[in-house]
Design a protein around this motif. Sequence first.
Motif, PDB file in Angstrom:
ATOM      1  N   ARG A 131      36.854 -22.748   9.659  1.00 21.07           N
ATOM      2  CA  ARG A 131      36.433 -21.649   8.796  1.00 21.07           C
ATOM      3  C   ARG A 131      34.995 -21.862   8.320  1.00 21.07           C
ATOM      4  NH1 ARG A 131      40.629 -20.612   4.106  1.00 21.07           N
ATOM      5  NH2 ARG A 131      40.486 -22.879   3.908  1.00 21.07           N
ATOM      6  N   PHE A 132      34.340 -20.751   8.056  1.00 15.04           N
ATOM      7  CA  PHE A 132      32.977 -20.711   7.542  1.00 15.04           C
ATOM      8  C   PHE A 132      33.027 -19.984   6.208  1.00 15.04           C
ATOM      9  CE2 PHE A 132      28.703 -18.312   8.036  1.00 15.04           C
ATOM     10  CZ  PHE A 132      28.028 -19.252   7.278  1.00 15.04           C
ATOM     11  N   VAL A 133      32.556 -20.645   5.140  1.00 14.45           N
ATOM     12  CA  VAL A 133      32.631 -20.067   3.803  1.00 14.45           C
ATOM     13  C   VAL A 133      31.240 -20.128   3.171  1.00 14.45           C
ATOM     14  CG1 VAL A 133      33.840 -20.089   1.597  1.00 14.45           C
ATOM     15  CG2 VAL A 133      34.991 -20.966   3.641  1.00 14.45           C
ATOM     16  N   PHE A 134      30.791 -19.003   2.647  1.00 14.97           N
ATOM     17  CA  PHE A 134      29.463 -18.930   2.038  1.00 14.97           C
ATOM     18  C   PHE A 134      29.424 -17.749   1.085  1.00 14.97           C
ATOM     19  CE2 PHE A 134      29.423 -16.008   5.522  1.00 14.97           C
ATOM     20  CZ  PHE A 134      28.525 -15.011   5.208  1.00 14.97           C
ATOM     21  N   GLU A 135      28.348 -17.678   0.311  1.00 21.36           N
ATOM     22  CA  GLU A 135      28.211 -16.564  -0.626  1.00 21.36           C
ATOM     23  C   GLU A 135      26.778 -16.050  -0.645  1.00 21.36           C
ATOM     24  OE1 GLU A 135      26.103 -19.473  -2.786  1.00 21.36           O
ATOM     25  OE2 GLU A 135      28.091 -19.723  -1.925  1.00 21.36           O
ATOM     26  N   THR A 136      26.651 -14.795  -1.087  1.00 24.13           N
ATOM     27  CA  THR A 136      25.352 -14.195  -1.343  1.00 24.13           C
ATOM     28  C   THR A 136      25.502 -13.320  -2.578  1.00 24.13           C
ATOM     29  OG1 THR A 136      23.556 -12.869  -0.369  1.00 24.13           O
ATOM     30  CG2 THR A 136      25.804 -12.205   0.178  1.00 24.13           C
ATOM     31  N   ARG A 137      24.451 -13.186  -3.332  1.00 21.87           N
ATOM     32  CA  ARG A 137      24.517 -12.330  -4.520  1.00 21.87           C
ATOM     33  C   ARG A 137      24.657 -10.878  -4.096  1.00 21.87           C
ATOM     34  NH1 ARG A 137      20.409 -16.029  -5.286  1.00 21.87           N
ATOM     35  NH2 ARG A 137      20.567 -17.431  -7.091  1.00 21.87           N
ATOM     36  N   ASP A 138      25.565 -10.159  -4.734  1.00 23.08           N
ATOM     37  CA  ASP A 138      25.738  -8.744  -4.438  1.00 23.08           C
ATOM     38  C   ASP A 138      24.494  -7.992  -4.922  1.00 23.08           C
ATOM     39  OD1 ASP A 138      26.525  -6.033  -4.334  1.00 23.08           O
ATOM     40  OD2 ASP A 138      28.621  -6.589  -4.595  1.00 23.08           O
ATOM     41  N   PRO A 139      23.800  -7.281  -4.036  1.00 19.42           N
ATOM     42  CA  PRO A 139      22.579  -6.589  -4.472  1.00 19.42           C
ATOM     43  C   PRO A 139      22.832  -5.561  -5.559  1.00 19.42           C
ATOM     44  CG  PRO A 139      23.222  -5.917  -2.244  1.00 19.42           C
ATOM     45  CD  PRO A 139      24.051  -7.098  -2.597  1.00 19.42           C
ATOM     46  N   ALA A 140      24.058  -5.025  -5.628  1.00 18.17           N
ATOM     47  CA  ALA A 140      24.354  -4.020  -6.646  1.00 18.17           C
ATOM     48  C   ALA A 140      24.249  -4.581  -8.061  1.00 18.17           C
ATOM     49  CB  ALA A 140      25.748  -3.443  -6.417  1.00 18.17           C
ATOM     50  N   ALA A 141      24.409  -5.893  -8.201  1.00 19.14           N
ATOM     51  CA  ALA A 141      24.343  -6.513  -9.531  1.00 19.14           C
ATOM     52  C   ALA A 141      22.910  -6.731 -10.001  1.00 19.14           C
ATOM     53  CB  ALA A 141      25.091  -7.840  -9.523  1.00 19.14           C
ATOM     54  N   ARG A 142      21.939  -6.634  -9.090  1.00 19.42           N
ATOM     55  CA  ARG A 142      20.520  -6.753  -9.423  1.00 19.42           C
ATOM     56  C   ARG A 142      20.245  -8.008 -10.261  1.00 19.42           C
ATOM     57  NH1 ARG A 142      17.800  -1.793  -8.560  1.00 19.42           N
ATOM     58  NH2 ARG A 142      16.206  -2.390 -10.092  1.00 19.42           N
ATOM     59  N   ALA A 143      20.662  -9.162  -9.718  1.00 15.57           N
ATOM     60  CA  ALA A 143      20.524 -10.425 -10.443  1.00 15.57           C
ATOM     61  C   ALA A 143      19.080 -10.726 -10.822  1.00 15.57           C
ATOM     62  CB  ALA A 143      21.089 -11.565  -9.593  1.00 15.57           C
ATOM     63  N   GLY A 174      12.433  -1.978  -4.225  1.00 16.19           N
ATOM     64  CA  GLY A 174      13.500  -1.170  -3.644  1.00 16.19           C
ATOM     65  C   GLY A 174      14.034  -1.672  -2.327  1.00 16.19           C
ATOM     66  N   GLY A 175      13.473  -2.744  -1.775  1.00 16.63           N
ATOM     67  CA  GLY A 175      13.927  -3.285  -0.499  1.00 16.63           C
ATOM     68  C   GLY A 175      15.030  -4.311  -0.674  1.00 16.63           C
TER      69      GLY A 175
END
Length: 254
Positions: A131-143, A174-175
């Motif tokens: 398995r491959f497990v990773f994360e990325t910040r959800d752009p909708a949250a605008r961290a 906006g990108g």
Amino acid sequence: MVDRLFSDRDLAALYDAVCAGRPDFAFYLPLVMSARSVLDVGCGTGDLLHQARAAGHPGRLCGLDPADGMLEQARRRTDVEWILGDLSTTHWDRAFDLVVMTGHAFQVLLEDEEVRGTFAAVRAALTDEGRFVFETRDPAARAWGEWTPDRAVEVVDATGAVVRVANEADPYDGGDRVSFTTRYTSPGWDGPRLSRSTLRFLGADEVTSFLAGAGLTVEAQYGDWLRQPLTGTGPEIITVAARGRGQEKGATRP
């Protein structure tokens, strides 16, 4: 080019203190402990693998990172395999039961070809049941809206000096890329030390599409470290993918 906050040995030595209390390890550590062989891509200071070995992991633990400053910290523990480089400079064939990318390391992949190449290399490195497990910040949250100097943290370096660490994001255009400056200041220094970074923010559908193109199948996606469903507003897109298996019943999608 590796960002200064990772390559500079003095700044890299502050990383774990700056990230103290990070919530992702409670999610990742049980996965690592249950896998016989683990590759941590972008392992940084190696803290996750340090904790796994300290907790009694008996198998192969391998950390890969392109920043020598970070690996200098990782190599304080010698019973883990540490490799300077990235997935474009290394190759494994079905060598690992688990590959992880923590600390939002996935977001440094700015170009489509970098993502494709990384995912292809991960698939090659996985065992058939891996398995491959990773994360990325959800752009909708605008961290990036919280990457402001007023949210600075203070840590103590190896000499006992207090270092103030502050992020400041560039104006958002906006990108899908956000650049920011990390400023380190300490009373005993001649001046501030600056590091520039750029991260890419991809949505869940884009992540899934890249995985599919590399022959990796999404088993589950979560919106936070408590394994809550994706909501479309963040804060995280945490993905569990497998080498070519079908999507399991109950996998969470938007």
